[in-house]
Write a protein that holds these residues in place. Structure first.
Motif: not given
Length: 331
Positions: A18, A20-21, A51-55, A57
Motif C-alpha cells: 500500500s 498509504r502505509k 493496482r488492486m482494490p485493496r492495494g 501487487k
C-alpha cells in the motif's frame, strides 16, 4: 546516498502492499511516493505494480525489479558496515561454527586471547557435528567454519588447510604412556573407546586399522569426544583422536597423546572455510587473521613434540588451490 530514495520507496511499498502505509512508515507524502513509482515505470517501460482494490501487487517485472533493489540495498548496508569498521576496527561481531572437539579443545583459549585484545568484538560460537558444520556456513547463518574432513563443496571457499594426524590417547599412568610414536598393533591389544561408526573420525580410524587385519571391537562407541576423553581418564580404555582435541588435557597432565608409528599415518584434515561469495567484514577478517596465527603456533607446538609431521607448505597450498577450484566450478 549512492542510490536514489526511490529504491527505499519501492521496497517499502512491496512490503506494505500500500502506498498509504508505506508513506506513513517513511514519513513522506503519498503523492511523492506515487510520482517515484510512475517515474520508474516509465523508465522501465513496464508496470511494476498491479493496482488492486485493496492495494498494490508486484507484477512479473516488479518481482525482477524488487530482487535487484533489495540486493542493491544489502550491498549498500554492507559497504556502510565496512566503512564503520575502518573507523572503529575493534567493533563488530564474529560468528563461527566448529566441531565439538575444537569447541571444547583449543578454541576457548584462542577466543579468550582475541577478546582480551579486541574487547568490543562479540564472538558467537556454535558447535555442530562434523556432518552439519557446512550447513550453517552455506546458509549464511555464520561467517566462517572450522572442522575436520570437510569435503570440497560448491559455494564454499577454503581459507586454510592443516593436516592433523590421529594418535592414541591414554591416561598418564597407563603402561603404554610415554613419548614418541606408538605401534598401532600395541594399541589394538587394549580395550578401546572409539568414535561412533559412521562418523568421519571413525572412518579414518578404520582405515588406520585396516593393514593390521584385526576386527575393531570397541567396548564403547560415542560421537561425543568429551565422553571418550572422560572414559579414558576413568581407565575404561584407550581412544584415537587428533592432538588438538586433547591439547588442554595433555597440557594439564590429565591425558597422554602418542602419534602412531609408520610411514603413512592417518590424518584428519582441518579446514577453515567461508561462503564463496560472501564479503567478510572488518571484525571477521581481523578474527580470521588472529585465528590462523594461533593455529599455526599450535601446529608448530605439536610438530616440536613430534605429534604432527612437518608440513610441506607448497603441497598444502597446492591442495588448497585445487580445493577452491573444485568448489568454484560447482558454485
Amino acid at each position: 546516498m549512492l542510490h536514489s530514495r526511490k529504491l527505499h520507496y519501492i521496497d517499502e511499498i512491496a512490503r506494505c502492499g500500500s502506498i498509504r502505509k508505506a508513506a506513513a512508515r517513511l514519513n513522506v507524502a503519498s503523492s511523492a511516493i506515487n510520482r517515484q513509482i510512475l517515474a520508474l515505470e516509465e523508465e522501465l517501460g513496464a508496470p511494476i505494480f498491479e493496482r488492486m482494490p485493496r492495494g498494490l501487487k508486484l507484477t512479473a517485472a516488479g518481482e525482477l525489479c524488487i530482487e535487484h533493489i533489495r540486493e542493491v540495498l544489502k550491498t549498500y548496508e554492507r559497504m556502510e558496515s565496512r566503512i564503520r569498521g575502518l573507523k572503529m576496527p575493534q567493533a563488530g561481531k564474529v560468528s563461527l561454527v566448529a566441531t565439538v572437539g575444537l569447541a571444547a579443545g583449543p578454541l576457548p583459549e584462542i577466543i579468550a586471547r582475541f577478546i582480551a585484545q579486541h574487547p568490543r568484538v562479540h564472538v558467537h560460537l556454535r558447535n555442530d557435528g562434523p556432518s552439519t558444520t557446512l550447513s550453517p556456513v552455506l546458509a549464511g547463518e555464520v561467517d566462517i567454519g572450522l572442522g575436520f574432513n570437510i569435503p570440497a563443496t560448491p559455494g564454499i571457499r577454503t581459507l586454510a588447510n592443516f593436516d592433523i594426524p590421529i594418535g592414541a590417547v591414554m591416561p598418564p599412568g597407563h603402561r603404554l604412556a610415554g613419548e614418541g610414536p606408538i605401534d598401532l598393533a600395541d594399541v589394538a591389544q587394549e580395550p578401546l573407546v572409539l568414535a561412533q561408526t559412521g562418523t568421519s573420525l571413525r572412518t579414518v580410524i578404520n582405515l588406520a586399522f585396516a593393514p593390521l587385519s584385526v576386527a575393531v571391537q570397541p567396548v564403547v562407541e560415542s560421537n561425543a569426544s568429551d565422553m571418550l576423553k572422560q572414559l579414558v581418564k576413568l581407565g575404561t580404555g584407550l581412544t584415537l583422536l587428533n592432538p588438538l582435541d586433547v591439547l588442554p588435557e595433555c597440557r594439564r597432565g590429565e591425558l597422554v597423546f602418542r602419534p602412531l608409528a609408520g610411514p603413512h599415518p592417518r590424518h584428519q584434515p582441518m579446514k577453515l572455510f567461508a561462503r564463496s561469495r560472501s564479503t567478510l567484514d572488518t571484525a571477521t577478517s581481523l578474527f580470521i587473521e588472529f585465528l590462523l596465527a594461533e593455529l599455526v603456533e599450535l601446529v608448530a607446538e605439536l610438530e616440536a613434540k613430534g605429534h604432527v609431521p612437518l608440513q610441506r607448505q607448497a603441497e598444502r597450498h597446492e591442495n588448497e588451490r585445487h580445493d577452491n577450484a573444485r568448489a568454484e566450478v560447482g558454485a
